[in-house]
Design a protein around this motif. Structure first.
Motif, short mmCIF file in Angstrom:
data_model
loop_
_atom_site.label_atom_id
_atom_site.label_comp_id
_atom_site.label_asym_id
_atom_site.label_seq_id
_atom_site.Cartn_x
_atom_site.Cartn_y
_atom_site.Cartn_z
N ARG A 45 -7.41 9.32 12.55
CA ARG A 45 -7.06 8.92 11.20
C ARG A 45 -5.72 8.20 11.22
O ARG A 45 -4.76 8.67 11.85
CB ARG A 45 -7.00 10.16 10.30
N GLU A 46 -5.65 7.05 10.54
CA GLU A 46 -4.42 6.27 10.56
C GLU A 46 -3.93 5.97 9.15
O GLU A 46 -4.72 5.83 8.20
CB GLU A 46 -4.62 4.96 11.32
N PHE A 47 -2.62 5.87 9.04
CA PHE A 47 -1.97 5.58 7.78
C PHE A 47 -2.26 4.15 7.34
O PHE A 47 -2.27 3.23 8.16
CB PHE A 47 -0.46 5.77 7.95
N VAL A 48 -2.49 3.98 6.03
CA VAL A 48 -2.69 2.65 5.46
C VAL A 48 -1.56 2.30 4.50
O VAL A 48 -0.90 1.28 4.65
CB VAL A 48 -4.05 2.56 4.73
N ALA A 49 -1.34 3.16 3.50
CA ALA A 49 -0.32 2.88 2.49
C ALA A 49 0.06 4.16 1.78
O ALA A 49 -0.73 5.11 1.72
CB ALA A 49 -0.83 1.85 1.49
N ALA A 50 1.27 4.19 1.23
CA ALA A 50 1.73 5.35 0.47
C ALA A 50 2.62 4.87 -0.67
O ALA A 50 3.23 3.80 -0.60
CB ALA A 50 2.49 6.32 1.36
N ILE A 51 2.68 5.70 -1.69
CA ILE A 51 3.51 5.39 -2.85
C ILE A 51 4.19 6.66 -3.33
O ILE A 51 3.56 7.72 -3.44
CB ILE A 51 2.64 4.74 -3.97
N ARG A 52 5.47 6.57 -3.58
CA ARG A 52 6.21 7.74 -4.03
C ARG A 52 5.94 8.01 -5.51
O ARG A 52 5.37 7.20 -6.21
CB ARG A 52 7.70 7.55 -3.76
N ARG A 53 6.39 9.16 -5.96
CA ARG A 53 6.11 9.60 -7.32
C ARG A 53 6.59 8.59 -8.35
O ARG A 53 6.00 8.46 -9.42
CB ARG A 53 6.74 10.96 -7.57
N SER A 54 7.68 7.88 -8.03
CA SER A 54 8.23 6.91 -8.98
C SER A 54 7.32 5.71 -9.19
O SER A 54 7.40 5.01 -10.20
CB SER A 54 9.58 6.42 -8.47
N ASP A 62 1.55 -1.87 9.27
CA ASP A 62 1.69 -3.28 9.65
C ASP A 62 0.33 -4.00 9.62
O ASP A 62 0.27 -5.19 9.31
CB ASP A 62 2.29 -3.39 11.05
N SER A 63 -0.72 -3.27 9.92
CA SER A 63 -2.05 -3.87 9.99
C SER A 63 -2.57 -4.35 8.64
O SER A 63 -3.49 -5.17 8.59
CB SER A 63 -3.04 -2.89 10.61
N VAL A 64 -2.01 -3.84 7.55
CA VAL A 64 -2.49 -4.22 6.21
C VAL A 64 -1.43 -4.88 5.36
O VAL A 64 -1.71 -5.34 4.26
CB VAL A 64 -3.08 -3.01 5.46
N LYS A 65 -0.20 -4.92 5.87
CA LYS A 65 0.90 -5.49 5.08
C LYS A 65 0.59 -6.93 4.72
O LYS A 65 0.20 -7.73 5.55
CB LYS A 65 2.19 -5.40 5.89
N GLY A 66 0.78 -7.24 3.44
CA GLY A 66 0.49 -8.58 2.95
C GLY A 66 -0.93 -8.77 2.46
O GLY A 66 -1.24 -9.75 1.79
N ARG A 67 -1.81 -7.83 2.80
CA ARG A 67 -3.21 -7.92 2.37
C ARG A 67 -3.59 -6.80 1.41
O ARG A 67 -4.60 -6.91 0.71
CB ARG A 67 -4.15 -7.85 3.58
N CYS A 68 -2.80 -5.74 1.39
CA CYS A 68 -3.13 -4.59 0.56
C CYS A 68 -1.97 -4.26 -0.38
O CYS A 68 -0.81 -4.54 -0.06
CB CYS A 68 -3.43 -3.36 1.43
N ALA A 69 -2.33 -3.66 -1.50
CA ALA A 69 -1.32 -3.24 -2.46
C ALA A 69 -1.70 -1.89 -3.02
O ALA A 69 -2.82 -1.71 -3.53
CB ALA A 69 -1.17 -4.25 -3.58
N ILE A 70 -0.78 -0.94 -2.93
CA ILE A 70 -1.01 0.39 -3.50
C ILE A 70 -0.30 0.47 -4.84
O ILE A 70 0.81 -0.07 -5.01
CB ILE A 70 -0.53 1.50 -2.54
N SER A 71 -0.93 1.12 -5.79
CA SER A 71 -0.33 1.29 -7.10
C SER A 71 -0.82 2.60 -7.69
O SER A 71 -1.77 3.20 -7.19
CB SER A 71 -0.69 0.12 -8.02
N ARG A 72 -0.17 3.03 -8.75
CA ARG A 72 -0.57 4.28 -9.40
C ARG A 72 -0.41 4.15 -10.90
O ARG A 72 0.44 3.42 -11.39
CB ARG A 72 0.24 5.45 -8.86
N ASP A 73 -1.26 4.89 -11.59
CA ASP A 73 -1.18 4.98 -13.04
C ASP A 73 -1.07 6.46 -13.36
O ASP A 73 -2.08 7.18 -13.36
CB ASP A 73 -2.42 4.36 -13.67
N ASN A 74 0.14 6.91 -13.62
CA ASN A 74 0.35 8.34 -13.84
C ASN A 74 -0.32 8.82 -15.13
O ASN A 74 -0.65 10.01 -15.25
CB ASN A 74 1.84 8.66 -13.85
N ALA A 75 -0.52 7.94 -16.07
CA ALA A 75 -1.19 8.33 -17.32
C ALA A 75 -2.67 8.60 -17.08
O ALA A 75 -3.29 9.37 -17.81
CB ALA A 75 -1.02 7.24 -18.36
N LYS A 76 -3.22 7.97 -16.04
CA LYS A 76 -4.64 8.15 -15.72
C LYS A 76 -4.86 9.03 -14.50
O LYS A 76 -5.99 9.21 -14.06
CB LYS A 76 -5.29 6.79 -15.49
N ASN A 77 -3.76 9.56 -13.93
CA ASN A 77 -3.87 10.39 -12.73
C ASN A 77 -4.66 9.68 -11.63
O ASN A 77 -5.50 10.29 -10.95
CB ASN A 77 -4.55 11.73 -13.04
#
Length: 125
Positions: A45-54, A62-77
């Motif tokens: 298992r390998e890491f792809v992306a992470a996002i802090r609580r903020s 590095d393998s996905v940088k520039g091609r992937c974007a992680i985001s979160r919607d705390n209102a929608k969990n």
């Protein structure tokens, strides 16, 4: 206790885009660091992306940088992984992970206590 349910995987051609979603249960979603990992057959298992609580601080492999974007919607969990310009080597089961954000490292699988069941992403050439 947090339950995670991924969705959005599928079979696509190289160059296509997919958006993965991970819906979390519980009332403290905003306290969690969230991440995506992936595992291809016969590989670890390998890491792809992470996002802090903020939602501001993000990390990418590095393998996905520039091609992937992680985001979160705390209102929608919900946490998302937008994947563009997909390659056959992106083929894997993608897992969502969560753990209380204490400021520690968030790019290793051992940093997470909660995992989803995974969603398959297959990219054909």
């Amino acid at each position: 206790q947090v339950q995670l349910v991924e969705s959005g995987g599928g079979l696509v051609q190289a160059g296509a885009s997919l958006r993965l979603s991970c819906a979390a249960s519980g009332r403290t979603f905003s306290a969690y660091a969230m991440a995506w990992f992936r595992q291809a057959p016969g590989k670890e298992r390998e890491f792809v992306a992470a996002i802090r609580r903020s939602g501001v601080i993000k990390y990418y492999a590095d393998s996905v940088k520039g091609r992937c974007a992680i985001s979160r919607d705390n209102a929608k969990n919900t946490v998302y992984l937008q994947m563009n310009s997909l390659k056959p080597e992106d083929t894997a089961v993608y897992y969502c992970a969560a753990d209380i954000d204490t400021g520690r490292q968030v790019t290793g699988p051992d940093n997470y206590d909660y995992w989803g069941q995974g969603t398959q992403v297959t990219v054909s050439s």
